[in-house]
Design a protein around this motif. Structure first.
Motif, PDB file in Angstrom:
ATOM      1  N   UNK A  53      39.104  40.579 -20.728  1.00  0.00           N
ATOM      2  CA  UNK A  53      39.696  41.278 -19.692  1.00  0.00           C
ATOM      3  C   UNK A  53      39.289  42.816 -19.838  1.00  0.00           C
ATOM      4  N   UNK A  54      39.210  43.538 -18.734  1.00  0.00           N
ATOM      5  CA  UNK A  54      39.062  44.941 -19.039  1.00  0.00           C
ATOM      6  C   UNK A  54      40.082  45.777 -19.391  1.00  0.00           C
ATOM      7  N   UNK A  55      41.260  45.335 -19.039  1.00  0.00           N
ATOM      8  CA  UNK A  55      42.598  46.151 -19.389  1.00  0.00           C
ATOM      9  C   UNK A  55      42.612  45.873 -21.157  1.00  0.00           C
ATOM     10  N   UNK A  56      42.171  44.889 -21.601  1.00  0.00           N
ATOM     11  CA  UNK A  56      42.220  44.610 -22.884  1.00  0.00           C
ATOM     12  C   UNK A  56      40.808  44.704 -24.052  1.00  0.00           C
ATOM     13  N   UNK A  57      39.839  45.276 -23.226  1.00  0.00           N
ATOM     14  CA  UNK A  57      38.660  45.245 -23.860  1.00  0.00           C
ATOM     15  C   UNK A  57      38.440  46.009 -25.207  1.00  0.00           C
ATOM     16  N   UNK A  85      44.569  45.009 -32.641  1.00  0.00           N
ATOM     17  CA  UNK A  85      44.102  46.226 -32.603  1.00  0.00           C
ATOM     18  C   UNK A  85      43.629  46.627 -34.095  1.00  0.00           C
ATOM     19  N   UNK A  86      42.324  46.682 -34.387  1.00  0.00           N
ATOM     20  CA  UNK A  86      41.853  46.889 -35.660  1.00  0.00           C
ATOM     21  C   UNK A  86      42.337  48.279 -36.164  1.00  0.00           C
ATOM     22  N   UNK A 113      48.019  45.468 -22.543  1.00  0.00           N
ATOM     23  CA  UNK A 113      47.358  46.080 -21.561  1.00  0.00           C
ATOM     24  C   UNK A 113      47.786  47.307 -20.927  1.00  0.00           C
ATOM     25  N   UNK A 114      48.813  47.715 -21.331  1.00  0.00           N
ATOM     26  CA  UNK A 114      49.465  48.965 -20.827  1.00  0.00           C
ATOM     27  C   UNK A 114      48.978  50.230 -21.690  1.00  0.00           C
TER      28      UNK A 114
END
Length: 524
Positions: A53-57, A85-86, A113-114
């Motif tokens: 998803x774009x918001x999670x890319x 989140x690396x 996503x936020x």
């Protein structure tokens, strides 16, 4: 005769102690068995790929196979959705920081996503992993209805809270319908949604990423998840940082008492909202009005709006654009806007103002605030299913009006709302003693490193009294209070520094340490 009296007295004192010791021993044995069941499950293999998803890319996604039923560790599996989140500084990476979302019913993916899960030193030094808990979102969302239309039909008529005897009868029938519908539409998953199951999933994720010990952060319901993890797997804890604390013993063993505490906390924060609104005045607080006022006058006006809603919906605006607002729609938003003093409190002030104006009010403002502040249908179903797996009311759904009347003495605005949110638990399809994997304590954290707890002084749903009890029950824990801190999230530079020192360096603040918030409500 005197000797017999002494012996009799000794027996009276001794028998309760023996019973307590027996129960303690049984609880410890149960915990050992639950841990052994989890240890027998295969370690999940996580194949990380860039999230689609774009918001999670900017994140990596994977799924983890965990047992639906831990008594059958090699049986049917559930795909747990996991997000990472690396660490930004891989050369100085410490390990993995696990974090979860509150509710229960909140989605880690929606949170991600936020924006960033964590920033600063924590983002540089840790891979940060969150997930959708079993029964939530992408991890086998619990379904209580066969389709979206039936789901919407039910929740759009959900009375939170009922306001008269007729509505109370409807609410009791709805509670039974919901419990039966969840059992009919999620029969395999429903008995395995306890927080004990979620904590065992969390330990499998720890194994799946190759960590020898657990570093965890969680607030609100996720503080309870952390407390349960600590009670089960204390010897595997590196660091446990919890905030906006749930009292684990009340939540599990006397849920009515926990609801009383939550409702009292909401009432207390409402008082502070009205006081600080009056002090701020317009334009910082819209509800203050153009002339100087006091908190008592604002309380009278707030109560008048709610009393009008109890008589029937309020029409805001006129003509085709008019927006009708019912108490059962307004009250949950009224409470949840108190969670966020920065954005929620000004929004609540606007909402009250427009409702008070009625036909002269702005329906667009009302629509925007109500839409942003409510619960989704999926959240409500996950919240209900997980809560009823953990909670203990010991009452039938028909007894809720009696409990609500008692609660009104201490929490007249919010008591019934928080109580009726879990009315289905009175009809839940579980054994009287609850699901067999459900634990009732002890909540002692048997770890080399104490847990670090945070709580705002004025929290509208997890009040400071609950945090103090949680600290006592965990024993091995240190509590930091945010003096004059408002809202349900602990934020600010002071708390952030203490959190960072603890999670990165394993340094605890001094006993009795406190923080001050960075800003006061209505400061802008």
């Amino acid at each position: 005769m005197r000797g017999w009296k002494i012996v009799g007295l000794a027996l009276i004192v001794l028998v309760p102690s023996l019973v307590a010791c027996t129960r303690q021993s049984e609880a410890v044995s149960q915990i050992a068995e639950l841990v052994a069941q989890a240890d027998a499950a295969p370690t999940p293999k996580l194949d990380w790929v860039r999230c689609a998803e774009p918001e999670l890319s900017k994140y990596e996604c994977a799924t983890a196979a965990v047992p639906i039923d831990y008594t059958q560790p090699n049986g049917a599996m559930l795909s747990l959705a996991v997000l990472k989140q690396p660490a930004a500084d891989q050369d100085r990476r410490i390990g993995t920081l696990f974090t979860a979302v509150g509710g229960p019913g909140g989605s880690g993916f929606t949170w991600a996503g936020h924006g960033e899960l964590f920033s600063g030193e924590l983002a540089r030094r840790f891979d940060v992993i969150t997930f959708d808990q079993r029964g939530v979102g992408r991890s086998g969302q619990v379904r209580c209805f066969p389709n979206a239309e039936e789901q919407h039909r039910f929740w759009s008529g959900f009375l939170l809270p009922p306001t008269d005897a007729e509505q109370e009868g409807i609410a009791a029938r709805n509670a039974r319908e919901l419990a039966a519908a969840c059992a009919a539409n999620s029969p395999e998953l429903l008995p395995h949604l306890s927080t004990v199951d979620a904590a065992r999933d969390l330990d499998l994720l720890r194994r799946g990423v190759g960590e020898a010990t657990m570093t965890y952060e969680g607030g609100s319901y996720a503080s309870y998840l952390g407390a349960v993890y600590g009670a089960l797997f204390g010897d595997r804890v590196r660091a446990l940082q919890l905030g906006s604390m749930i009292d684990p013993d009340a939540y599990t063993n006397d849920t009515y008492a926990q609801v009383v505490d939550s409702a009292a906390g909401t009432e207390e924060v409402l008082t502070e909202f009205l006081r600080l609104c009056a002090e701020a005045g317009q334009p910082r607080c819209a509800f203050a009005g153009p002339a100087k006022t006091d908190a008592a006058a604002l309380r009278t006006r707030n109560d008048a709006v709610l009393d009008r809603l109890r008589q029937g919906p309020i029409e805001v605006g006129q003509g085709e654009r008019a927006r009708a607002v019912a108490l059962t729609e307004m009250l949950p938003v009224h409470a949840t806007l108190l969670y966020d003093p920065k954005k929620g409190w000004p929004a609540l002030a606007e909402l009250l103002t427009e409702l008070e104006r009625g036909p002269a009010g702005n329906p667009d403002v009302v629509q925007q605030i109500l839409t942003a502040g409510g619960f989704t249908d999926d959240f409500l179903e996950a919240f209900t299913a997980i809560s009823c797996a953990d909670n203990n009311f010991g009452h039938e759904s028909e007894q809720w009006p009696t409990m609500a009347t008692e609660l009104a003495n201490t929490a007249p605005h919010y008591g019934a709302m928080w109580l009726y949110l879990r009315q289905a638990c009175g009809a839940w399809p579980a054994a009287t003693a609850g699901y067999p994997q459900r634990i009732t304590g002890p909540w002692i954290l048997r770890s080399d490193k104490p847990a670090l707890l945070f709580n705002n002084r004025f929290d509208p749903v997890t009040p400071l009294t609950a945090a103090r009890r949680a600290q006592q029950e965990m024993v091995n824990a240190r509590l930091v209070v945010i003096d004059s801190g408002y809202g349900h999230s602990v934020v600010g530079d002071c708390a952030g520094r203490l959190q960072e020192h603890y999670l990165v360096d394993l340094q605890l603040p001094a006993p009795g340490a406190t923080c001050k918030p960075d800003r006061a409500p209505f400061a802008d």
